[in-house]
Design a protein around this motif. Sequence first.
Motif, PDB file in Angstrom:
ATOM      1  N   PRO A   1     -27.718 -14.222  -6.283  1.00 38.26           N
ATOM      2  CA  PRO A   1     -28.034 -12.689  -5.902  1.00 38.26           C
ATOM      3  C   PRO A   1     -29.487 -12.303  -5.967  1.00 38.26           C
ATOM      4  O   PRO A   1     -30.133 -12.999  -6.738  1.00 38.26           O
ATOM      5  N   THR A   2     -29.965 -11.378  -5.239  1.00 37.90           N
ATOM      6  CA  THR A   2     -31.426 -10.816  -5.714  1.00 37.90           C
ATOM      7  C   THR A   2     -31.559 -10.266  -6.803  1.00 37.90           C
ATOM      8  O   THR A   2     -30.672  -9.436  -6.964  1.00 37.90           O
ATOM      9  N   GLY A   3     -32.551 -10.732  -7.644  1.00 35.47           N
ATOM     10  CA  GLY A   3     -32.500 -10.089  -9.053  1.00 35.47           C
ATOM     11  C   GLY A   3     -33.314  -8.805  -9.061  1.00 35.47           C
ATOM     12  O   GLY A   3     -34.004  -8.360  -7.968  1.00 35.47           O
ATOM     13  N   LEU A   4     -33.173  -8.190 -10.266  1.00 33.66           N
ATOM     14  CA  LEU A   4     -33.976  -6.957 -10.458  1.00 33.66           C
ATOM     15  C   LEU A   4     -34.976  -6.861 -11.477  1.00 33.66           C
ATOM     16  O   LEU A   4     -34.753  -7.560 -12.332  1.00 33.66           O
ATOM     17  N   GLN A   5     -36.088  -6.243 -11.266  1.00 31.49           N
ATOM     18  CA  GLN A   5     -36.988  -5.954 -12.261  1.00 31.49           C
ATOM     19  C   GLN A   5     -36.738  -5.168 -13.295  1.00 31.49           C
ATOM     20  O   GLN A   5     -36.815  -3.850 -13.039  1.00 31.49           O
ATOM     21  N   LEU A   6     -35.793  -5.435 -14.106  1.00 30.27           N
ATOM     22  CA  LEU A   6     -35.162  -4.346 -15.034  1.00 30.27           C
ATOM     23  C   LEU A   6     -36.057  -3.440 -15.778  1.00 30.27           C
ATOM     24  O   LEU A   6     -35.714  -2.230 -15.990  1.00 30.27           O
ATOM     25  N   ASP A   7     -37.147  -3.988 -16.379  1.00 34.38           N
ATOM     26  CA  ASP A   7     -38.289  -3.023 -16.833  1.00 34.38           C
ATOM     27  C   ASP A   7     -38.670  -1.888 -15.927  1.00 34.38           C
ATOM     28  O   ASP A   7     -38.718  -0.872 -16.643  1.00 34.38           O
ATOM     29  N   TYR A   8     -38.614  -2.159 -14.823  1.00 30.75           N
ATOM     30  CA  TYR A   8     -39.176  -1.155 -13.921  1.00 30.75           C
ATOM     31  C   TYR A   8     -38.239  -0.054 -13.645  1.00 30.75           C
ATOM     32  O   TYR A   8     -38.495   1.204 -13.827  1.00 30.75           O
ATOM     33  N   PHE A   9     -37.063  -0.321 -13.657  1.00 26.83           N
ATOM     34  CA  PHE A   9     -36.058   0.537 -13.613  1.00 26.83           C
ATOM     35  C   PHE A   9     -35.723   1.368 -15.135  1.00 26.83           C
ATOM     36  O   PHE A   9     -35.220   2.453 -15.085  1.00 26.83           O
ATOM     37  N   ALA A  10     -35.943   0.578 -16.031  1.00 24.43           N
ATOM     38  CA  ALA A  10     -35.945   1.115 -17.225  1.00 24.43           C
ATOM     39  C   ALA A  10     -36.547   2.356 -17.649  1.00 24.43           C
ATOM     40  O   ALA A  10     -36.502   3.181 -18.333  1.00 24.43           O
ATOM     41  N   ASN A  11     -37.983   2.247 -17.088  1.00 21.42           N
ATOM     42  CA  ASN A  11     -38.916   3.063 -17.159  1.00 21.42           C
ATOM     43  C   ASN A  11     -38.712   4.375 -16.218  1.00 21.42           C
ATOM     44  O   ASN A  11     -39.912   5.025 -15.967  1.00 21.42           O
ATOM     45  N   ALA A  12     -37.980   4.750 -15.412  1.00 24.46           N
ATOM     46  CA  ALA A  12     -37.788   5.568 -14.333  1.00 24.46           C
ATOM     47  C   ALA A  12     -37.820   7.054 -14.784  1.00 24.46           C
ATOM     48  O   ALA A  12     -37.370   7.411 -16.002  1.00 24.46           O
ATOM     49  N   ASN A  13     -38.482   8.026 -14.010  1.00 22.11           N
ATOM     50  CA  ASN A  13     -38.770   9.045 -14.552  1.00 22.11           C
ATOM     51  C   ASN A  13     -38.371  10.133 -13.548  1.00 22.11           C
ATOM     52  O   ASN A  13     -38.827  10.592 -12.661  1.00 22.11           O
ATOM     53  N   GLY A  14     -36.772  10.280 -13.385  1.00 26.69           N
ATOM     54  CA  GLY A  14     -35.994  11.372 -12.494  1.00 26.69           C
ATOM     55  C   GLY A  14     -36.444  12.782 -12.578  1.00 26.69           C
ATOM     56  O   GLY A  14     -36.597  13.513 -11.458  1.00 26.69           O
ATOM     57  N   TYR A  15     -36.806  13.209 -13.767  1.00 32.37           N
ATOM     58  CA  TYR A  15     -37.419  14.741 -13.786  1.00 32.37           C
ATOM     59  C   TYR A  15     -38.743  14.931 -13.171  1.00 32.37           C
ATOM     60  O   TYR A  15     -38.692  16.062 -12.383  1.00 32.37           O
ATOM     61  N   HIS A  16     -39.617  13.742 -13.230  1.00 29.95           N
ATOM     62  CA  HIS A  16     -40.810  13.879 -12.355  1.00 29.95           C
ATOM     63  C   HIS A  16     -40.467  13.962 -10.852  1.00 29.95           C
ATOM     64  O   HIS A  16     -41.239  14.749 -10.114  1.00 29.95           O
TER      65      HIS A  16
END
Length: 447
Positions: free
Chosen positions: A180-195
């Motif tokens: 499978p295509t992998g994910l940069q998990l650190d990038y998603f872990a630091n997401a800011n939906g409120y912003h």
Amino acid sequence: MDNNRLNILMFTNSYIPHVGGVARSVESFAQQHRAFNHRVLIVAPEFLGMPESEINVFRVPALQKFNGSDFSVVLPVPSLLKDRIEQFKPHVVHAHQPFLLGITALQIARTRNLPLVYTHHRLYETHTHYVPGDSPTMQQFAVALATQYSNLADLVFAPSESTARLLQQRGVETPINIVPTGLQLDYFANANGYHFRKTQNIPSKAFVVGHLGRLAEEKNLSFLANSVAEFIARRQTQHQQRKKNTPKTYFLLIGTGPAEDLVATIFQHAGLSKQLLRAGDLTAGQLANAYDAMDVFAFASKSETQGLVISEAMACGIPVVALDAAGTRELVADKHNGRLLQTESYADFAEALQWIADQPALNRLALSHAARKTALRLSIEQTADQALKYYARIISQQTRLQGKTDQQLKQLLQLLKAEWAIIEGMASAANKSILGGQIEGKHLTDR
């Protein structure tokens, strides 16, 4: 090889700055392979807006935006490519499509006696409506081309178990490995939906159904839009009956494409235009925040091989409501990290969205936790490491050309003749469009 350092030559008809699953897959694997101290040279078409300066990328001229489609028509490959490949000294050739630059990949692999790896990213028969003369025959051609190409490769990567089984059912005899295509998990872990909600003027307490991807016919967007509209209408009616001042519900649509106006029309007819929020295409840096701004991710496509956007949403802890299909059933577990629906019904899909919305806070938290746990299996470090091990294994095999019979080569040549006829027809039509001032630029993308 220098201390097992691999030189990987990749061919793709889709690459940055184009936004799409294949382009992101190629870029993700290339970056991680380089992080593991391997070399990667990417051969891709020119695109409008591509970086002025690129390292280890060779661009091939191509027609762009042919008749509003997203398929590349690559022009003759320049002789400079041969010189660049000679300097690069590849150990393995990796094709990401079976046509256009995929054919160049096959030729180079065979003339240089290098192993050829092919990733089956798409169900190409679901994309033939972009090609002039689309018909059941064209769909059969797409299946046959991908199957024959797979059998001329030395190794096939399938993004999911469902895709691997499908290829085997269609007659692929080449060894298939699931990568499978992998994910940069650190990038998603630091997401800011409120912003993200703040920038899009979405109330912090609103319930947001989200979708991200190319807005195109093969994504089953008419069904998705009607289902989400029914959910929102039903939810509004319930709130009015209960006379509760409850938060509004929105459909956050991220991406662009030919079906964008169709979605808008469906919401307009439902009297819900104000509940449809169209964010357009986002930069790579905005995607994680956009996912994190959602309460549930809605997905109705049945043409995927992996469903990359599903795993990205889950990496942000967003539960998913999706139809049971290849690329989704490996990820979505019903009532565990979302809802997986066996029937294609507006009412059932709307009810599944309602089920998510009605869950108590602790249950929603459990769904979110399960989604993140699912995404953990797909880190780019793990999937890139898998790919590298398969590369090394196929490189070490000295008998890789055995079994690639003359009959297989003849069959592919017949398919290539048919492909060339299609390209000639497209080029002729493109020439007429250019003369008529109907084409923008000189390149053509592939999503």
